[in-house]
Design a protein around this motif. Structure first.
Motif, PDB file in Angstrom:
ATOM      1  N   ALA A 102      -7.150   2.897   0.156  1.00  0.00           N
ATOM      2  CA  ALA A 102      -5.864   2.218  -0.023  1.00  0.00           C
ATOM      3  C   ALA A 102      -6.039   0.728  -0.283  1.00  0.00           C
ATOM      4  N   VAL A 103      -7.246   0.214  -0.036  1.00  0.00           N
ATOM      5  CA  VAL A 103      -7.506  -1.193  -0.345  1.00  0.00           C
ATOM      6  C   VAL A 103      -7.250  -1.473  -1.821  1.00  0.00           C
ATOM      7  N   GLY A 104      -7.473  -0.496  -2.693  1.00  0.00           N
ATOM      8  CA  GLY A 104      -7.209  -0.701  -4.117  1.00  0.00           C
ATOM      9  C   GLY A 104      -5.752  -0.986  -4.379  1.00  0.00           C
ATOM     10  N   GLU A 105      -4.875  -0.293  -3.666  1.00  0.00           N
ATOM     11  CA  GLU A 105      -3.445  -0.531  -3.806  1.00  0.00           C
ATOM     12  C   GLU A 105      -3.089  -1.913  -3.294  1.00  0.00           C
ATOM     13  N   ARG A 106      -3.683  -2.302  -2.176  1.00  0.00           N
ATOM     14  CA  ARG A 106      -3.383  -3.613  -1.600  1.00  0.00           C
ATOM     15  C   ARG A 106      -3.896  -4.755  -2.474  1.00  0.00           C
ATOM     16  N   MET A 107      -5.061  -4.516  -3.093  1.00  0.00           N
ATOM     17  CA  MET A 107      -5.761  -5.622  -3.710  1.00  0.00           C
ATOM     18  C   MET A 107      -5.532  -5.776  -5.197  1.00  0.00           C
ATOM     19  N   ALA A 108      -4.964  -4.798  -5.884  1.00  0.00           N
ATOM     20  CA  ALA A 108      -4.821  -4.876  -7.338  1.00  0.00           C
ATOM     21  C   ALA A 108      -4.141  -6.176  -7.758  1.00  0.00           C
TER      22      ALA A 108
END
Length: 507
Positions: A173-179
Motif C-alpha cells: 500500500a506504500v505505492g498508493e501512499r507515495m505515488a
C-alpha cells in the motif's frame, strides 16, 4: 489499508485500457493488454493445479513477462517469487526449490538453466507466448485479503543464505501512499533500472503502475545508455542506486543533455557521499529524493526531501542524513543487544515499526524471530542515530563497524572524506587484522581514469581531514569494487582475504 495489488491492473484496464503500461524489450504493452495477458497466465496457472498460497517463480531480467506472471498469480491468490538471475545456477535452483515453485517463467537468455529447475519451466519468447495463447483471457476474479502475501523477494545474501521475504497487499500500500509524493501520475514516464527481484525494482514499478503511468524497463545497466534513455523517452521519474547515479554523471557530456522532463530522481539502497550528490544536482538539475529502507520494510520508510538537498547552504549537513520517517512509520534507536531506546545523537541499532514491515521470512521461523522483536519492532541491522529534528543519520551496517583499540569507526565517515579526493572514483573502507589494535582501517580505492594515485597521497589526504583513529593505515588499489545487484559494496568479499585462516571473521 484495504488495498489489493491485483486491483492495479483491473482498475486501469477499465479506466484507461489504451494507455501504455510497460515498455521493454522493444515493445510497449497497454494496461488492457496487461490485464488480458495476466488473465491468460492466471488460467494457465490454474490449469497447472496452482491456487491461493501457491508459489510461482520468475528468473529473468526486467521485461513485461514479469508482470504477466505477477498479476496472473495475484488473480488466483498465488505468490510470485522473484529470483536473482545473477546467482550461480545451483543457487538459483536452490531458491526455486526453497519457494516450492511449481511453475517458473525463465528468461530466454538463461534457457540453459531450465533442466536444473524443479517443476514446469516456461521460457520467454515463443514458448511463453504459446503458453499464454493456450488459455482463455478470463479473469478468475480472486480478490483476497489485505494481509495475503503477493510477492516473495529473496535477500541478497550479504549477511547469510538468501531468505524469502514475504510481502503482502498491505505492505505494498506504500505505492498508493507515495505515488503523489514521488510526483507520479498518469502522465509520468517512470524509469525502472533496478532489477525486479529487488524491492527497488518491483516496488518502484508497482508504485508507477498504481499511478497509471508508463514504466520503461531497463534490461541491462549501461550508464551511457541510461543517459540516452532519459533524453529519448522523456523520463519524468526514476529510482537509481548511488553507484549508477555516480557513473551516469561521469559519462562524457552527460551534464549537457536534455533532462527538462524530469520531475525527480529517487536514490537509495546504499550509502552515498556528499560529493556524488553535489555532482548529481549539477548534472540533472532536477529534484533529488533520498529514500532509505530494506526488503523487509517493503522499501522506503525514510525520505530526504528535495529542499533538504542544499549543498553549501545552512542545512547542507542534512545531505549526509537519510531524511525523516514517513508519518505512518515509527523509528527508534536501540542498544544492539536489547530494546532500550537511546537518546538523540547516540548511535545504536535502528528499529522500525509500520504497516510496511514484512510478516516474516518464508519457512524461517528462527530468522523471523530474530528480525521481529516485541511490540512489532523490526531490527534493521543498521547503525545510526536520530538528531533533535528527527533526521536519521546512518553510520553503517552494524556488522561493518570497525573496532580499533577502544574506538568504533563507521566506514561511511571515512568514505565520505576520501570520496571528495579529485583522483578517487570509488572507495570502500574495511577493517583488517592488526596485532596491536585488533583491527586497522584500510581503504580500497578505485582511481579515476588516467590518474596515477599513490598510497602516500591518499594517506596524506586523510591525515589532514580525519581524526587519528579513523585514518586508514593502508591503501589498496582496485580496478572496481565488488557490488551486489542493489549497488551495495560487498565488503565481506573485500575483507575475506585478510581474515582467512585467523579463526574468526568480520561480518
Amino acid at each position: 489499508m484495504d488495498y489489493r495489488v491485483v486491483s492495479i491492473v483491473r482498475d486501469h484496464a477499465r479506466g484507461r485500457g489504451g494507455s501504455p503500461a510497460l515498455t521493454g524489450d522493444g515493445r510497449t504493452v497497454s494496461y488492457a493488454e496487461l490485464d488480458e495477458r495476466s488473465s491468460r497466465a492466471a488460467q494457465a496457472l490454474l490449469a497447472a493445479g496452482l491456487g491461493p498460497g501457491s508459489r510461482v517463480a520468475h528468473v529473468g531480467k526486467n521485461a513485461p513477462e514479469f508482470f504477466d506472471l505477477l498479476f496472473g498469480a495475484a488473480k488466483i491468490g498465488a505468490v510470485t517469487a522473484a529470483v536473482n538471475w545473477r546467482l550461480t545456477p545451483a543457487e538459483i535452483a536452490a531458491i526455486v526449490a526453497d519457494a516450492g515453485a511449481a511453475v517458473t517463467v525463465l528468461d530466454a537468455e538463461f534457457a540453459a538453466l531450465a533442466a536444473d529447475l524443479p517443476g514446469r519451466v516456461v521460457v520467454t519468447g515463443a514458448g511463453h507466448e504459446a503458453w499464454l495463447a493456450a488459455h482463455p483471457a478470463d479473469d478468475p476474479g480472486f480478490v483476497g485479503e489485505p494481509d495475503d502475501i503477493v510477492v516473495q523477494l529473496y535477500t541478497s545474501g550479504t549477511t547469510g543464505v538468501p531468505k524469502g521475504v514475504q510481502l503482502s497487499n498491505t505492505n505494498f500500500a506504500v505505492g498508493e501512499r507515495m505515488a503523489r509524493r514521488w510526483r507520479l501520475d498518469g502522465s509520468a514516464v517512470s524509469l525502472v533500472p533496478m532489477p525486479l527481484f529487488h524491492i527497488g525494482g518491483s516496488g518502484w514499478a508497482l508504485a508507477g503502475l498504481y499511478a497509471g503511468c508508463r514504466q520503461v524497463l531497463v534490461r541491462d545497466i549501461d550508464p551511457a545508455a541510461l543517459v540516452d534513455t532519459f533524453e529519448r523517452e522523456r523520463v519524468t521519474n526514476a529510482f537509481i542506486v548511488p553507484a549508477v547515479l555516480q557513473f551516469m554523471c561521469q559519462v562524457p557530456g552527460s551534464a549537457g543533455r536534455d533532462y527538462s522532463a524530469l520531475r525527480g530522481i529517487l536514490y537509495g539502497a546504499s550509502p552515498i557521499t556528499s560529493e556524488v550528490l553535489r555532482v548529481a544536482l549539477e548534472t540533472f538539475k532536477a529534484p533529488l529524493f533520498q529514500v532509505y529502507g530494506m526488503t523487509e520494510t517493503t522499501g522506503a520508510i525514510v525520505q530526504l526531501e528535495p529542499e533538504d538537498h542544499d549543498p553549501g547552504g545552512p542545512r547542507g549537513h542534512l545531505m549526509r542524513s537519510a531524511g525523516r520517517p514517513y508519518a505512518w512509520v515509527e523509528l527508534k534507536i536501540a542498544d544492539p543487544a536489547g530494546e532500550g531506546e537511546r537518546a538523540p545523537g547516540e548511535v545504536g541499532e535502528l528499529l522500525v515499526r509500520s504497516s510496511q514491515n514484512t510478516t516474516g521470512y518464508w519457512n524461517r521461523p528462527d530468522e523471523t524471530a530474530r528480525l521481529l522483536g516485541a511490540g512489532g519492532w523490526l531490527r534493521t541491522g543498521d547503525a545510526g542515530y536520530l538528531d533533535a529534528e528527527g533526521y536519521l543519520f546512518l553510520t553503517d551496517r552494524i556488522k561493518d563497524m570497525i573496532v580499533t583499540g577502544a574506538e568504533n569507526v563507521y566506514p561511511i565517515e571515512v568514505e565520505e572524506v576520501l570520496a571528495a579526493h579529485p583522483g578517487i572514483a570509488d572507495v570502500a573502507v574495511i577493517g583488517v587484522p592488526d596485532e596491536r589494535w585488533g583491527e586497522a582501517v584500510k581503504a580500497v580505492v578505485v582511481p579515476r581514469p588516467g590518474v596515477d594515485l599513490t598510497e602516500e597521497e591518499v594517506l596524506a589526504y586523510a591525515r589532514e581531514r580525519l581524526a587519528g583513529f579513523k585514518r586508514p593505515r593502508s591503501v589498496d588499489f582496485a580496478a572496481e569494487l565488488p557490488r551486489n545487484p542493489s549497488g551495495k559494496i560487498l565488503k565481506k568479499n573485500l575483507r575475506a582475504p585478510y581474515w582467512d585462516g585467523l579463526g574468526r571473521s568480520i561480518g
